[in-house]
Design an enzyme around this catalytic site. Sequence first.
Site, short mmCIF file in Angstrom:
data_model
loop_
_atom_site.label_atom_id
_atom_site.label_comp_id
_atom_site.label_asym_id
_atom_site.label_seq_id
_atom_site.Cartn_x
_atom_site.Cartn_y
_atom_site.Cartn_z
N CYS A 1 -1.82 3.37 -3.01
CA CYS A 1 -3.09 3.69 -2.34
C CYS A 1 -4.27 3.50 -3.29
CB CYS A 1 -3.03 5.11 -1.80
SG CYS A 1 -4.29 5.41 -0.54
N HIS B 1 -6.87 0.00 -3.40
CA HIS B 1 -7.83 -0.59 -2.44
C HIS B 1 -7.16 -1.01 -1.14
CE1 HIS B 1 -10.69 -0.20 -5.51
NE2 HIS B 1 -10.10 -1.06 -6.32
N ALA B 2 -6.06 -1.77 -1.24
CA ALA B 2 -5.40 -2.21 -0.01
C ALA B 2 -4.88 -1.00 0.75
CB ALA B 2 -4.26 -3.17 -0.36
N GLU C 1 1.92 7.69 -3.44
CA GLU C 1 1.14 7.08 -4.52
C GLU C 1 1.58 7.70 -5.84
OE1 GLU C 1 -1.24 4.55 -5.28
OE2 GLU C 1 -0.74 5.43 -7.22
N ILE D 1 7.29 -4.54 8.59
CA ILE D 1 6.72 -4.32 7.26
C ILE D 1 5.46 -5.17 7.10
CG2 ILE D 1 7.08 -4.46 4.76
CD1 ILE D 1 9.96 -3.81 5.16
N VAL E 1 7.86 5.58 -4.99
CA VAL E 1 8.92 5.06 -4.12
C VAL E 1 9.90 4.30 -5.00
CG1 VAL E 1 9.44 3.50 -2.20
CG2 VAL E 1 7.44 5.00 -2.08
N CYS F 1 -13.02 -2.52 -11.65
CA CYS F 1 -14.16 -3.35 -12.06
C CYS F 1 -15.18 -2.53 -12.85
CB CYS F 1 -14.83 -3.97 -10.83
SG CYS F 1 -15.31 -2.74 -9.64
N GLY G 1 -17.83 -13.23 -9.05
CA GLY G 1 -19.09 -13.26 -9.81
C GLY G 1 -18.96 -12.48 -11.10
N ALA H 1 1.98 -6.02 4.59
CA ALA H 1 1.62 -5.96 3.17
C ALA H 1 0.18 -6.43 3.01
CB ALA H 1 2.56 -6.82 2.34
N ALA H 2 -0.46 -5.94 1.95
CA ALA H 2 -1.87 -6.28 1.72
C ALA H 2 -2.19 -6.16 0.24
CB ALA H 2 -2.77 -5.34 2.52
C1 FAD Z 1 -10.36 -4.37 -15.29
C2 FAD Z 1 -10.36 -4.95 -13.90
C3 FAD Z 1 -11.53 -5.39 -13.34
C4 FAD Z 1 -11.55 -5.91 -12.04
N1 FAD Z 1 -12.73 -6.34 -11.50
C5 FAD Z 1 -12.75 -6.85 -10.24
C6 FAD Z 1 -13.97 -7.26 -9.64
O1 FAD Z 1 -15.04 -7.18 -10.25
N2 FAD Z 1 -13.92 -7.77 -8.38
C7 FAD Z 1 -12.75 -7.85 -7.68
O2 FAD Z 1 -12.77 -8.29 -6.52
N3 FAD Z 1 -11.58 -7.46 -8.22
C8 FAD Z 1 -11.55 -6.96 -9.47
N4 FAD Z 1 -10.37 -6.55 -10.04
C9 FAD Z 1 -9.11 -6.72 -9.26
C10 FAD Z 1 -8.88 -5.52 -8.37
O3 FAD Z 1 -8.95 -4.33 -9.10
C11 FAD Z 1 -7.52 -5.65 -7.71
O4 FAD Z 1 -7.49 -6.83 -6.99
C12 FAD Z 1 -7.28 -4.46 -6.79
O5 FAD Z 1 -7.14 -3.31 -7.53
C13 FAD Z 1 -6.07 -4.68 -5.91
O6 FAD Z 1 -5.91 -3.56 -5.11
P1 FAD Z 1 -4.50 -3.18 -4.52
O7 FAD Z 1 -4.70 -1.91 -3.77
O8 FAD Z 1 -3.91 -4.33 -3.80
O9 FAD Z 1 -3.55 -2.95 -5.77
P2 FAD Z 1 -3.61 -2.04 -7.05
O10 FAD Z 1 -5.00 -1.76 -7.44
O11 FAD Z 1 -2.70 -2.65 -8.05
O12 FAD Z 1 -2.99 -0.66 -6.55
C14 FAD Z 1 -1.64 -0.52 -6.24
C15 FAD Z 1 -1.31 0.96 -6.13
O13 FAD Z 1 0.06 1.11 -5.78
C16 FAD Z 1 0.63 2.17 -6.53
N5 FAD Z 1 2.07 1.93 -6.62
C17 FAD Z 1 2.67 0.82 -7.11
N6 FAD Z 1 4.02 0.93 -7.00
C18 FAD Z 1 4.26 2.14 -6.45
C19 FAD Z 1 5.44 2.83 -6.09
N7 FAD Z 1 6.64 2.28 -6.29
N8 FAD Z 1 5.32 4.06 -5.55
C20 FAD Z 1 4.10 4.62 -5.34
N9 FAD Z 1 2.94 4.01 -5.66
C21 FAD Z 1 3.02 2.78 -6.21
C22 FAD Z 1 -0.09 2.09 -7.86
O14 FAD Z 1 -0.04 3.33 -8.56
C23 FAD Z 1 -1.51 1.72 -7.43
O15 FAD Z 1 -2.30 2.86 -7.18
C24 FAD Z 1 -10.33 -6.01 -11.32
C25 FAD Z 1 -9.13 -5.57 -11.90
C26 FAD Z 1 -9.14 -5.04 -13.17
C27 FAD Z 1 -7.85 -4.55 -13.75
#
Ligand code: FAD
Length: 442
Positions: free
Chosen positions: A8, A10-11, A32, A274, A79, A42, A326, A276-277
């Site tokens: 939990c 962003h997606a 989570e 299922i 999980v 970011c 950007g 996914a995002a």
């Molecule tokens: C330093 C940095 C700067 C960034 N800057 C930008 C930016 O300026 N613009 C931009 O568009 N993107 C940016 N990004 C990319 C962006 O942060 C990611 O694309 C985004 O976080 C993806 O979101 P998500 O929810 O898909 O995955 P994630 O952020 O990876 O979150 C996944 C979540 O799942 C949880 N999880 C994983 N496995 C399990 C499990 N087995 N059981 C329970 N929980 C679990 C994790 O704890 C985590 O909270 C940046 C990334 C970083 C690291």
Amino acid sequence: MKVAVVGCTHAGTAAVTNIATRYPEADITVYERNDNVSFLSCGIALYVGGVVKDPKGLFYSSPEKLEEMGVTMKMKHEVLDIDSINNRIRVKNLNTKEVFEDDYDKLVMATGSWPIIPPIEGIQLNNILLSKNYTQANTIIERAKEAKRVTVIGAGYIGVELVEAFQKYGKEVTLIDGENRILSKYLDPEFTNIIEEDFKTRGIRLALNETVTRFEGEEHVSKVVTTRGEYEADLVILSVGFRPNTDLLKGQVEMMPNGAIIVDEYMRTSKENIFAAGDSCAIQYNPTGENAYIPLATNAVRMGTLVGQNIMKPTIRYMGTQGTSGLHLFDHSMASTGLTEKAAISVGKHVRTITIKENNRPEFMPDYEVITLKVVYEEDTRRILGAQVISKADVTQSINTLSVCIQNKMTIDELGYIDFFFQPHFNKPWNFLNQAGLQAAL
Ligand SMILES: Cc1cc2nc3c(=O)[nH]c(=O)nc-3n(C[C@H](O)[C@H](O)[C@H](O)COP(=O)(O)OP(=O)(O)OC[C@H]3O[C@@H](n4cnc5c(N)ncnc54)[C@H](O)[C@@H]3O)c2cc1C
């Protein structure tokens, strides 16, 4: 409908918020493993660089907010297994160590990505850090206080943002990358040259075309050894890329070779119930029309939102992405969308490019700045495939406009005559985007 959401940030947050709003009767449980949701990575560089003073501002939701929407929030729960045949998951409560099972009707996989940790000798030494989540951000801040020499490994957008932050913090900074230039995935050399020169004049050491072979030190890292040199370091940040965090579904749903889950335009995996995002998925990349791995928060929030729209029945299709991004580094603002010229050639496209240099507003104004814009287009169809811009003025929104052009398969010739406004505070009678289109036709 019993929905299990794994992850939990962003997606996951986008999916949960949308499912809970559309289907208040749904029984939604979030698992989570962190103790927070929606952390904006970011902001890490801005936090390190002192621009963001209060890290609490780097969250836009919370477990409490989602609970108010009727969602069951299992924070600090990991999980461990997903059994997609029997629709069951095995979960560990990280506080109590208790392991239990649960079932679901629909599962949302939003487990994101994890930084790649190359198997380099000495990698276990203290002060070799990752930069992804809130805990890591705080560790970087803490360790940076004592560090004089900081080495960043990986010159992608995360690496270069950290380099700027550490330089502003007064550290001696070295940036190492195996490629022969920085930001090589996002910008062509005529753009990266500008930033590299700027970095050098600010005392940042660039160690490009070098691969790290080992880290040295007693308990803490003290030296980074590469194929071409040695760099003393008190703190090392590894930012060499990400890999999708999808082992839980390995062998159960269709994936790309790197483990990114393949979803259709409704965010459905190859397993009917299922979804996914986000960073755990591949995404349709419009400039090539193929799946690609482009881990960005923008893609994650859109895909998560679409899970909410489509979880009951296919409703809204995803339009795919151009991988638009950007950056602001010292005095320069830059952005890119779609394919760079180098990337286009590497995927076998026959392209032409037009590069223009224009002042951002009329020379009768008290000040103005040069804009460099490059547009990449297909030779035979003249379809726009990519664009990059850099300037000391912030004209980065123009790249969003070009992202729309790519999305809608517009040609470079059409770009010449699109209606853009003119007002001397902001631009010239012929917008520089029009100019690119017009000059490409010459
Ligand atoms: C330093 C940095 C700067 C960034 N800057 C930008 C930016 O300026 N613009 C931009 O568009 N993107 C940016 N990004 C990319 C962006 O942060 C990611 O694309 C985004 O976080 C993806 O979101 P998500 O929810 O898909 O995955 P994630 O952020 O990876 O979150 C996944 C979540 O799942 C949880 N999880 C994983 N496995 C399990 C499990 N087995 N059981 C329970 N929980 C679990 C994790 O704890 C985590 O909270 C940046 C990334 C970083 C690291």
